[in-house]
Design a protein around this motif. Structure first.
Motif, PDB file in Angstrom:
ATOM      1  N   TYR A 168       0.976  -1.131   0.091  1.00  0.00           N
ATOM      2  CA  TYR A 168      -0.092   0.043   0.057  1.00  0.00           C
ATOM      3  C   TYR A 168       0.912   1.180  -0.086  1.00  0.00           C
ATOM      4  N   HIS A 169       1.834   1.317   0.650  1.00  0.00           N
ATOM      5  CA  HIS A 169       2.638   2.593   0.853  1.00  0.00           C
ATOM      6  C   HIS A 169       3.875   2.357   0.003  1.00  0.00           C
ATOM      7  N   VAL A 170       4.395   1.557  -0.536  1.00  0.00           N
ATOM      8  CA  VAL A 170       5.148   1.464  -1.486  1.00  0.00           C
ATOM      9  C   VAL A 170       4.685   1.675  -3.075  1.00  0.00           C
ATOM     10  N   TYR A 171       3.555   1.005  -3.133  1.00  0.00           N
ATOM     11  CA  TYR A 171       2.829   1.010  -4.620  1.00  0.00           C
ATOM     12  C   TYR A 171       1.620   2.020  -4.820  1.00  0.00           C
ATOM     13  N   ILE A 172       0.624   1.622  -3.936  1.00  0.00           N
ATOM     14  CA  ILE A 172      -0.793   2.088  -4.317  1.00  0.00           C
ATOM     15  C   ILE A 172      -0.725   3.532  -3.993  1.00  0.00           C
ATOM     16  N   ILE A 173      -0.181   4.109  -2.787  1.00  0.00           N
ATOM     17  CA  ILE A 173      -0.169   5.428  -2.737  1.00  0.00           C
ATOM     18  C   ILE A 173       0.617   6.428  -3.682  1.00  0.00           C
ATOM     19  N   PRO A 174       1.888   5.735  -3.889  1.00  0.00           N
ATOM     20  CA  PRO A 174       2.508   6.545  -4.962  1.00  0.00           C
ATOM     21  C   PRO A 174       1.829   6.722  -6.398  1.00  0.00           C
ATOM     22  N   LEU A 175       1.334   5.443  -6.852  1.00  0.00           N
ATOM     23  CA  LEU A 175       0.822   5.606  -8.323  1.00  0.00           C
ATOM     24  C   LEU A 175      -0.637   6.113  -8.104  1.00  0.00           C
ATOM     25  N   LEU A 176      -1.435   5.642  -7.254  1.00  0.00           N
ATOM     26  CA  LEU A 176      -2.791   6.147  -7.300  1.00  0.00           C
ATOM     27  C   LEU A 176      -3.071   7.388  -6.627  1.00  0.00           C
ATOM     28  N   TRP A 177      -2.395   7.593  -5.579  1.00  0.00           N
ATOM     29  CA  TRP A 177      -2.883   8.913  -4.881  1.00  0.00           C
ATOM     30  C   TRP A 177      -2.195  10.217  -5.512  1.00  0.00           C
ATOM     31  N   TYR A 178      -0.851   9.734  -6.069  1.00  0.00           N
ATOM     32  CA  TYR A 178       0.024  11.114  -6.758  1.00  0.00           C
ATOM     33  C   TYR A 178       0.369  11.121  -8.127  1.00  0.00           C
ATOM     34  N   ILE A 179       0.926  10.014  -8.321  1.00  0.00           N
ATOM     35  CA  ILE A 179       1.690  10.295  -9.862  1.00  0.00           C
ATOM     36  C   ILE A 179       0.494  10.015 -11.064  1.00  0.00           C
ATOM     37  N   LEU A 180      -0.557   9.098 -10.837  1.00  0.00           N
ATOM     38  CA  LEU A 180      -1.633   9.011 -11.836  1.00  0.00           C
ATOM     39  C   LEU A 180      -2.475  10.269 -11.747  1.00  0.00           C
ATOM     40  N   MET A 229       9.175  13.014  -5.317  1.00  0.00           N
ATOM     41  CA  MET A 229       9.618  12.386  -4.285  1.00  0.00           C
ATOM     42  C   MET A 229       9.306  10.667  -4.138  1.00  0.00           C
ATOM     43  N   VAL A 230       7.989  10.564  -4.027  1.00  0.00           N
ATOM     44  CA  VAL A 230       7.520   9.261  -4.220  1.00  0.00           C
ATOM     45  C   VAL A 230       7.916   8.466  -5.425  1.00  0.00           C
ATOM     46  N   PHE A 231       7.871   9.116  -6.459  1.00  0.00           N
ATOM     47  CA  PHE A 231       8.275   8.607  -7.891  1.00  0.00           C
ATOM     48  C   PHE A 231       9.855   7.874  -7.685  1.00  0.00           C
ATOM     49  N   TYR A 232      10.770   8.820  -6.841  1.00  0.00           N
ATOM     50  CA  TYR A 232      12.166   8.536  -6.880  1.00  0.00           C
ATOM     51  C   TYR A 232      12.219   7.345  -5.854  1.00  0.00           C
ATOM     52  N   LYS A 233      11.244   7.340  -4.743  1.00  0.00           N
ATOM     53  CA  LYS A 233      11.296   6.147  -3.620  1.00  0.00           C
ATOM     54  C   LYS A 233      10.985   4.869  -4.344  1.00  0.00           C
TER      55      LYS A 233
END
Length: 388
Positions: free
Chosen positions: A219-231, A288-292
């Motif tokens: 959830y923290h490594v994939y779902i939040i970065p991808l669905l909450w921010y990047i997409l 930042m989340v994309f870098y992480k």
């Protein structure tokens, strides 16, 4: 606020529960700990508290004005009310998620809080913060898509897009975000440890469900970065560009027409500004989340939740950038009312009337008069409708 020396000593002892006997804190590690405590005190303490208070007041005012009878039935008002509520919950949960409440605690209270209640806040309050952030992001995205379609296909959207349908969409967004976040509530539990038979320490530990599914770190490594921010950021950039082009196209079509105000254009500008604020405030955290995310995928294939702590090996520069991105992320939930006041003349007027309590002031009304005739035009009796 707890003194830096005492807090450093105390937190260093707490950190030893996560370290092996071979790991020792060096002088450089202690210097980083001092730096991070000062940084968090300024960013997560004073700055965050000011933003949270001002943002909550602003969002409550916006919700009240948008709930007034003259505007509440429009589809845009439904979206903006939902956005105001989501941003309010983002700010309230941020008060606990970033430990801003430490500003109001004494040293003893802070120690007791860390020992007994911090684990409960991590398990049961932090997920609500991510739920509110997810709802805010997706409502902003849906609002942008609806406005673009309203400009591109005005007749179709006018017939099909009703306040009821908008409410259904918002409820669907909330349901999806809750479903994605819900497993986190069951993936951790609070474990109590006794220290020297005199005190106890409450620690968040992973349950069997969390260990077997690895959902929390997924959830923290994939779902939040991808669905909450990047997409959402990519989609908002796309639809915002299309909306801007449609607004320019409609402006060219109106050239030569009488100088009549175009409310749809002002509405589109309002949505454009809301989306631009979202994109500017969330661009650093998206990077930042994309870098992480990329760094995590390239370094290991094991799902490990990214955390930031006093003993984190990251550099000072990285800590500063991370703190700034978190402040901007919270700032995004505070600024929408400024857009409403800049573009919305009606909103500005109603906000002024509400703050000045115009409706509360007594109004001296001149009673209408009734004229009774006695049969002759020259003989009249004038009587006030309020007289006895």
């Amino acid at each position: 606020m707890t003194s830096l020396n005492n807090k450093t000593t105390y937190l260093s002892k707490v950190m030893t529960t996560e370290m092996t006997s071979t790991n020792r804190l060096t002088a450089g590690d202690y210097e980083k700990i001092f730096f991070r405590i000062k940084l968090w005190k300024i960013c997560h303490g004073y700055i965050m508290f000011i933003l949270i208070v001002l943002g909550i007041v602003a969002n409550i005012l916006a919700f009240i004005i948008l709930s007034r009878k003259s505007v509440r039935r429009t589809t845009i008002a439904v979206y903006l009310r939902a956005l105001s509520l989501a941003d309010t919950f983002v700010l309230i949960t941020a008060f606990f998620r970033y430990n801003t409440y430490n500003l109001f605690l004494t040293e003893a209270q802070d120690t007791y809080m860390v020992l007994h209640y911090s684990a409960y806040l991590d398990i049961y309050v932090e997920p609500f913060h991510w739920i509110a952030l997810g709802v805010s992001s997706f409502v902003t995205l849906t609002l942008s898509i609806e406005r673009f379609l309203a400009i591109r296909y005005p007749l179709t959207i006018r017939r099909s897009c009703t306040p009821f349908l908008v409410r259904v969409c918002i409820i669907g967004i909330i349901a999806i975000v809750i479903i994605l976040t819900l497993p986190n509530f069951f993936s951790f539990r609070v474990q109590k440890y006794h220290i020297a038979n005199t005190s106890s320490l409450s620690v968040r530990v992973m349950t069997k469900l969390g260990r077997d599914t690895l959902y929390p770190c997924t959830y923290h490594v994939y779902i939040i970065p991808l669905l909450w921010y990047i997409l959402p950021w990519i989609l908002l950039a796309t639809f915002n560009l299309l909306l801007f082009l449609q607004v320019r196209r409609s402006a060219r079509i109106r050239v030569g027409l009488p100088n009549i105000p175009n409310p749809n254009r002002n509405l589109s500008i309002l949505i454009l500004l809301i989306v631009i604020i979202y994109m500017v405030c969330n661009l650093p955290i998206s990077i930042m989340v994309f870098y992480k995310l990329v760094n995590h995928m390239s370094e290991n294939g094991i799902c490990i939740k990214e955390t930031t702590s006093l003993s984190s090996p990251t550099s000072k520069e990285f800590d500063i950038i991370n703190a700034v991105t978190e402040i901007l992320n919270i700032l995004n939930s505070c600024l929408n009312i400024t857009v409403y006041c800049m573009v919305g003349t009606k909103f500005r007027r109603q906000l002024r009337d509400f703050l000045l309590c115009t409706s509360c002031k007594p109004v001296n009304k001149v009673s209408p008069q009734r004229v009774f005739t006695t049969g002759r035009e020259s003989n009249t009796v004038v009587e006030s409708t309020g007289s006895s």
